[in-house]
Design an enzyme around this catalytic site. Structure first.
Site, PDB file in Angstrom:
ATOM      1  CE1 TYR A 145      -3.248  -2.754   0.043  1.00 49.29           C
ATOM      2  CE2 TYR A 145      -3.790  -2.227   2.293  1.00 49.29           C
ATOM      3  CZ  TYR A 145      -4.000  -2.981   1.160  1.00 49.29           C
ATOM      4  OH  TYR A 145      -4.977  -3.943   1.149  1.00 49.29           O
ATOM      5  CE  LYS A 195       1.090 -17.659  -2.934  1.00 52.51           C
ATOM      6  NZ  LYS A 195       0.311 -18.889  -2.868  1.00 52.51           N
ATOM      7  CG  ASP A 251      -7.232  -4.432   3.768  1.00 54.81           C
ATOM      8  OD1 ASP A 251      -8.239  -4.407   4.501  1.00 54.81           O
ATOM      9  OD2 ASP A 251      -7.070  -3.666   2.799  1.00 54.81           O
TER      10      ASP A 251
END
Ligand code: NAD
Length: 367
Positions: A145, A195, A251
């Site tokens: 972000y 990940k 989020d």
């Protein structure tokens, strides 16, 4: 000698002032019984502040927050202010600047489904018998972000857009410590979600979590890829204790957790900055839901999320853990005894449907 604390109350818009009034009554009660005092000032924020001063975060509101140990926040926004320029809108113009100003990098979102409220969850009853209590710790100020470069350009006449997922080791270390510390106060199990099979930032994330784990030998650390975590949360939420993850994954997973928990009106949240030497952090505490304009002013909103946000504030910013626990127990008992606001009511015979004020009173009576 009793401890003296200071908080700033920003009730905001919509149901904010209604549910905040109940939290403030609970605060007054625990002050009396737990032997500490909390000096509090109330200030305008969001749409209410726009109407009064033209800005969603007036300087006097920010100054009051700077003088406090923590902020108890209601919610901001509503249709009246939706068409203003983005930076003057209640959320963009107040919430985000507050997070940035106070360096609130750790977002704690409990996903609690009490045994008496499993019917409110969209998950099959047999998967959540007995309810669940998961804490999601989300990194809030880094990752994709905010990473640079970011933007749009043209390549061979074609539009191209890019974002950068970037983490410094120090950013991962500080959120890891928050998550391990939270796990120490619970079942001492921490799941790190990443990940790492694809992303370089996740490889650093995982390495750093393993390193910080040495500071917390009592906590059992495990790892899971984010796609699997999204599935397992629905399949067996009761098996999770604390999960920690980066901004984008957090989020999404924290909203999934809110959804499977049942009602937004039950869920608090905390956004914390750096801990001081006493292990306490400046923080902003607010319900996970928004200003609920559809029910504002009707006296039917569920005040529990705001009351539990107060409990988190007492625990993480003021170090008044006993008062926090007393509030959480009183809420659990209130639900167990059948008190329901409209959002969690099912019409079963043992339920008493109540409004905002009566729900606050029921919790107060059980403190
Ligand atoms: P919302 O969370 O306000 O409402 C979604 C649904 O949940 C509504 O049906 C609402 O009635 C219900 N709900 C939420 N809290 C409840 C409570 N305590 N008791 C009973 N029911 C409750 O989300 P939305 O409708 O998408 O947004 C409404 C406004 O809130 C928008 O202006 C949005 O920008 C703002 N918002 C603010 C915050 C914040 O202040 N942190 C967060 C999210 C949305």
């Amino acid at each position: 000698m009793s401890h003296k604390h200071r908080i700033t109350i920003l009730a905001g818009d919509g149901i904010g002032p209604e549910v905040m009034a109940e939290a403030v009554r609970i605060l007054a009660a625990v002050e009396c019984t737990c032997g500490f005092t909390v000096a509090r000032t109330e200030h305008l924020v969001g749409g209410a502040a726009i109407d009064a001063t033209g800005h969603p975060l007036p300087p006097e509101t920010l100054q009051a927050c700077e003088k406090a140990d923590a902020i108890l926040f209601g919610s901001v926004g509503g249709p009246k202010w939706e068409n203003l320029p983005p930076d003057l809108q209640p959320e963009r113009g107040a919430l985000l600047p507050l997070r940035k100003h106070f360096g609130l990098f750790a977002n704690l979102r409990p996903g609690i489904c009490l045994p008496a409220l499993t019917h409110a969850s969209p998950v099959k009853q047999e998967l959540i018998a007995g309810g669940f209590d998961v804490l999601c710790v989300r990194e809030l100020t880094g990752g994709v972000y905010f990473g640079a470069p970011k933007g749009r350009h043209e390549e061979n006449g074609e539009p191209v857009a890019l974002d950068t997922m970037i983490y410094k080791k120090s950013e991962i270390e500080r959120i890891a410590r928050v998550a391990f510390t939270a796990a120490m106060g619970r079942k001492k199990r921490l799941l790190s979600v990443d990940k790492a099979n694809v992303l370089a930032s996740s490889v650093l994330w995982r390495e750093t979590l393993i390193e910080i784990a040495r500071e917390f030998p009592e906590v059992e650390l495990s790892h899971m890829y984010v796609d699997n975590a999204a599935m397992q949360l629905i399949r067996r939420p009761g098996s999770f204790d604390v999960l920690v993850t980066e901004n984008l994954f957090g989020d999404i997973l924290s909203d999934e957790l809110a959804m499977i928990s049942g009602s937004l009106g039950m869920l608090p949240s905390a956004s914390l900055g750096t801990c001081n030497s006493n292990g306490l952090a400046f923080g902003m505490y607010e319900p996970s839901g928004g200003s609920a304009p559809d029910i504002a002013g009707l006296g039917v909103a569920n005040p529990v999320a705001q009351i539990l946000s107060l409990a988190m504030l007492l625990r993480f910013s003021l170090g008044e853990g006993a008062a926090a626990e007393a509030i959480e127990n009183a809420v659990a008992l209130t639900i167990q005894e059948g008190f329901r606001t409209a959002d969690i009511a099912t019409g079963l015979p043992h339920e008493t449907q109540v409004g905002t004020r009566a729900m606050g009173e029921a919790v107060l009576a059980r403190l």
